[in-house]
Design a protein around this motif. Structure first.
Motif, short mmCIF file in Angstrom:
data_model
loop_
_atom_site.label_atom_id
_atom_site.label_comp_id
_atom_site.label_asym_id
_atom_site.label_seq_id
_atom_site.Cartn_x
_atom_site.Cartn_y
_atom_site.Cartn_z
N ILE A 194 -10.56 4.18 31.76
CA ILE A 194 -11.73 3.31 31.62
C ILE A 194 -11.35 1.84 31.76
N THR A 195 -10.23 1.45 31.17
CA THR A 195 -9.93 0.02 31.04
C THR A 195 -9.00 -0.55 32.12
N GLU A 196 -8.34 0.30 32.92
CA GLU A 196 -7.37 -0.21 33.89
C GLU A 196 -7.98 -1.24 34.83
N PHE A 197 -9.22 -1.03 35.24
CA PHE A 197 -9.83 -1.91 36.22
C PHE A 197 -10.82 -2.90 35.61
N LEU A 198 -10.94 -2.87 34.30
CA LEU A 198 -11.75 -3.85 33.60
C LEU A 198 -10.86 -4.99 33.12
N LEU A 244 -19.72 -6.01 38.05
CA LEU A 244 -19.11 -7.32 38.22
C LEU A 244 -19.87 -8.14 39.25
N THR A 245 -20.26 -7.54 40.35
CA THR A 245 -20.98 -8.24 41.40
C THR A 245 -22.30 -8.81 40.87
N LYS A 246 -22.98 -8.04 40.03
CA LYS A 246 -24.30 -8.47 39.53
C LYS A 246 -24.21 -9.40 38.33
N ASN A 247 -23.25 -9.15 37.44
CA ASN A 247 -23.28 -9.79 36.12
C ASN A 247 -22.13 -10.75 35.83
N GLY A 248 -21.05 -10.68 36.59
CA GLY A 248 -19.93 -11.57 36.31
C GLY A 248 -19.11 -11.13 35.11
N PHE A 262 -17.59 -0.50 37.77
CA PHE A 262 -17.14 -1.85 37.48
C PHE A 262 -17.47 -2.81 38.62
N ILE A 263 -17.23 -2.40 39.86
CA ILE A 263 -17.50 -3.27 41.01
C ILE A 263 -18.97 -3.66 41.04
#
Length: 265
Positions: free
Chosen positions: A15-19, A233-237, A229-230
């Motif tokens: 869950i957290t590797e890419f966050l 991230l794109t929508k919310n930062g 996540f992608i």
């Protein structure tokens, strides 16, 4: 470490590797609560299962990952700083890996930074895809990635912010961070396994099984986490992740100083 603990740690990793919240930091905290953070196998496990999560990038971005040699050379350039500093600071890093307070402070400071990142780097104008990143940009992103040698900083967070500092969009910076994770975690896994072997440790049959289970679980969970996540991230930062890190950091510090020292769990 038992099987349930291995599965929980692997889920956390996936869950957290890419966050931008630090997968290693979360695994250190979890293993501290389990009372296994000080064990040598735990330190090996938390590094090696990251490889399972990272391999999900190769699967999801298969066509884009296997492209030109020029792109691989850029990944190599970005990877070099981590190799150099990792070898020079290996013992120091190992010491930090069993200190939850380092994680808590890093989470807190990193959270404050993430609240400001979107305001600092809000004018992307270069490299619409990760393949268009220049060698100099790749090297600078690699330097940012080295900050993640401090547990709690977040490898993905540091390298994504590094990419945004080079005027990349959030999406392009995140994708390059994912690709850069492949050689970085391959190298880290190889180094940790070598150190473990050199120190005279031998993996038991049960420990090998735990590593296999951990990698498989981390791989499956990471497959589900990356796309989510992608899009988020794109929508919310980054602000949501910044608030999360601040809350997590403060909570861990309060637990440590008011209730129970985390370092001796």
């Amino acid at each position: 470490m038992n099987t349930l603990q291995a599965i929980v740690l692997a889920i956390i990793e996936g869950i957290t590797e890419f966050l931008p919240v630090s997968s290693t930091g979360h695994m250190i905290i979890a293993s501290s609560f389990f009372g296994i953070a000080h064990e040598d196998f735990t330190k090996l496990f938390t590094i090696v299962i990251q490889l399972g999560a990272i391999l999900s990038v190769v699967v999801l971005y298969f066509k884009r990952f296997f492209q030109t040699l020029d792109f691989y050379f850029k990944l190599l350039v970005a990877f070099i700083p981590a190799v150099v500093l990792g070898l020079l600071l290996s013992d120091f890093i190992d010491g930090l890996l069993e200190n939850p307070i380092t994680v808590a402070v890093s989470l807190l400071i990193g959270g404050i930074i993430l609240l400001k990142v979107d305001d600092w780097f809000n004018n992307p104008n270069t490299a619409e895809t990760s393949q268009e990143i220049t060698y100099l940009q790749a090297f600078k992103i690699g330097m940012f990635q080295c900050l993640a040698m401090i547990p709690g900083v977040s490898r993905s967070g540091a390298s994504i912010v590094g990419g945004m500092s080079q005027k990349l969009s959030r999406t392009t910076a995140a994708e390059f961070s994912f690709f850069l994770a492949v050689p970085t975690m391959l190298g880290a896994t190889a180094k940790k396994c070598y150190d473990y072997y050199k120190a005279g440790f031998e993996l038991s049959h049960d420990q090998i099984n735990l590593l296999v289970i951990g990698n498989v679980v981390a791989f499956i969970v990471a497959l589900l986490a990356i796309k989510t996540f992608i899009g988020f991230l794109t929508k919310n930062g980054f602000k949501v992740f910044g608030y999360y890190r601040i809350i997590a950091g403060i909570t861990l510090l309060l637990i440590h100083f008011l209730f129970h020292p985390l370092t001796i769990l």
